[in-house]
Design a protein around this motif. Structure first.
Motif, short mmCIF file in Angstrom:
data_model
loop_
_atom_site.label_atom_id
_atom_site.label_comp_id
_atom_site.label_asym_id
_atom_site.label_seq_id
_atom_site.Cartn_x
_atom_site.Cartn_y
_atom_site.Cartn_z
N TYR A 99 0.86 -1.17 0.00
CA TYR A 99 0.00 0.00 0.00
C TYR A 99 0.91 1.23 0.00
CZ TYR A 99 -4.38 -2.46 0.56
OH TYR A 99 -5.48 -3.23 0.34
N CYS B 194 -1.52 -0.55 11.95
CA CYS B 194 -0.59 -1.34 11.14
C CYS B 194 0.09 -2.42 11.98
CB CYS B 194 0.47 -0.44 10.50
SG CYS B 194 1.64 -1.39 9.50
N PRO B 195 -0.08 -3.70 11.62
CA PRO B 195 0.48 -4.78 12.43
C PRO B 195 1.99 -4.90 12.34
CG PRO B 195 -0.57 -5.69 10.48
CD PRO B 195 -0.86 -4.21 10.47
N VAL B 196 2.60 -4.31 11.32
CA VAL B 196 4.05 -4.46 11.17
C VAL B 196 4.81 -3.13 11.32
CG1 VAL B 196 3.91 -6.58 9.79
CG2 VAL B 196 3.89 -4.35 8.63
N CYS C 154 4.99 -0.27 9.67
CA CYS C 154 5.79 0.13 8.51
C CYS C 154 5.49 1.55 8.02
CB CYS C 154 5.65 -0.89 7.40
SG CYS C 154 4.01 -1.04 6.73
N PHE C 155 4.83 2.35 8.87
CA PHE C 155 4.66 3.77 8.54
C PHE C 155 5.86 4.56 9.04
CE2 PHE C 155 0.29 2.46 8.07
CZ PHE C 155 -0.19 3.30 7.07
N ILE D 48 4.67 4.72 3.64
CA ILE D 48 4.71 3.29 3.98
C ILE D 48 5.95 2.69 3.32
CG2 ILE D 48 3.60 1.06 3.51
CD1 ILE D 48 0.89 2.60 3.54
N CYS E 76 5.55 -3.48 4.18
CA CYS E 76 4.09 -3.62 4.13
C CYS E 76 3.72 -5.05 3.72
CB CYS E 76 3.52 -2.63 3.13
SG CYS E 76 1.75 -2.82 2.84
N ILE E 77 2.82 -5.66 4.49
CA ILE E 77 2.41 -7.04 4.18
C ILE E 77 1.07 -7.08 3.44
CG2 ILE E 77 3.74 -8.09 6.07
CD1 ILE E 77 1.05 -8.20 7.66
N CYS F 237 -1.92 -6.07 4.12
CA CYS F 237 -3.11 -6.54 4.84
C CYS F 237 -4.32 -5.66 4.57
CB CYS F 237 -2.82 -6.61 6.34
SG CYS F 237 -2.65 -4.98 7.10
N GLY F 238 -4.08 -4.38 4.26
CA GLY F 238 -5.18 -3.48 3.91
C GLY F 238 -5.93 -2.86 5.07
N VAL F 239 -5.55 -3.16 6.30
CA VAL F 239 -6.35 -2.62 7.42
C VAL F 239 -6.22 -1.11 7.57
CG1 VAL F 239 -6.32 -4.79 8.72
CG2 VAL F 239 -4.68 -2.99 9.29
N CYS F 240 -5.14 -0.53 7.08
CA CYS F 240 -4.96 0.92 7.22
C CYS F 240 -5.87 1.72 6.28
CB CYS F 240 -3.51 1.30 6.96
SG CYS F 240 -2.89 0.75 5.35
FE1 SF4 Z 1 0.56 -1.73 7.41
FE2 SF4 Z 1 -1.25 -3.43 6.40
FE3 SF4 Z 1 -1.36 -0.84 5.75
FE4 SF4 Z 1 0.62 -2.35 4.81
S1 SF4 Z 1 -1.56 -2.56 4.33
S2 SF4 Z 1 0.82 -0.29 5.70
S3 SF4 Z 1 0.96 -3.75 6.55
S4 SF4 Z 1 -1.68 -1.71 7.81
#
Ligand code: SF4
Length: 76
Positions: A2, A20-22, A24-25, A34, A39-40, A42-45
């Motif tokens: 992302y 963000c679980p990792v 990476c911001f 990012i 970035c993995i 995941c799309g939660v952001c």
């Molecule tokens: Fe973090 Fe997931 Fe967003 Fe990537 S998509 S920046 S891993 S929260």
């Protein structure tokens, strides 16, 4: 990956960073970015961003934004 687009400039929210679980911001000059290698996908952001500034790089013309995000992620 992302990427963060320039709608982020001057946004005061950091909801994306918190979810963000990792972690990476990173702080760019005047917006968040990012790290594309961290970035993995995941799309939660994406839905957390009130400025609608976070997009997947699968959308058209995202290459320059991936490079922009990479450049500013690696500054510090
Ligand atoms: Fe973090 Fe997931 Fe967003 Fe990537 S998509 S920046 S891993 S929260």
């Amino acid at each position: 990956t992302y990427v963060v687009l320039d709608n982020c400039i001057a946004c005061k929210y950091t909801d994306c960073v918190e979810v963000c679980p990792v972690d990476c911001f990173y702080e760019g000059e005047n917006m968040l970015v990012i790290h594309p290698d961290e970035c993995i996908d995941c799309g939660v952001c994406e839905p957390e961003c009130p400025a609608d500034a976070i997009r997947p790089d699968t959308e058209p013309d995202m290459e320059k934004w991936v490079e922009f995000n990479r450049k500013y992620s690696e500054l510090w």
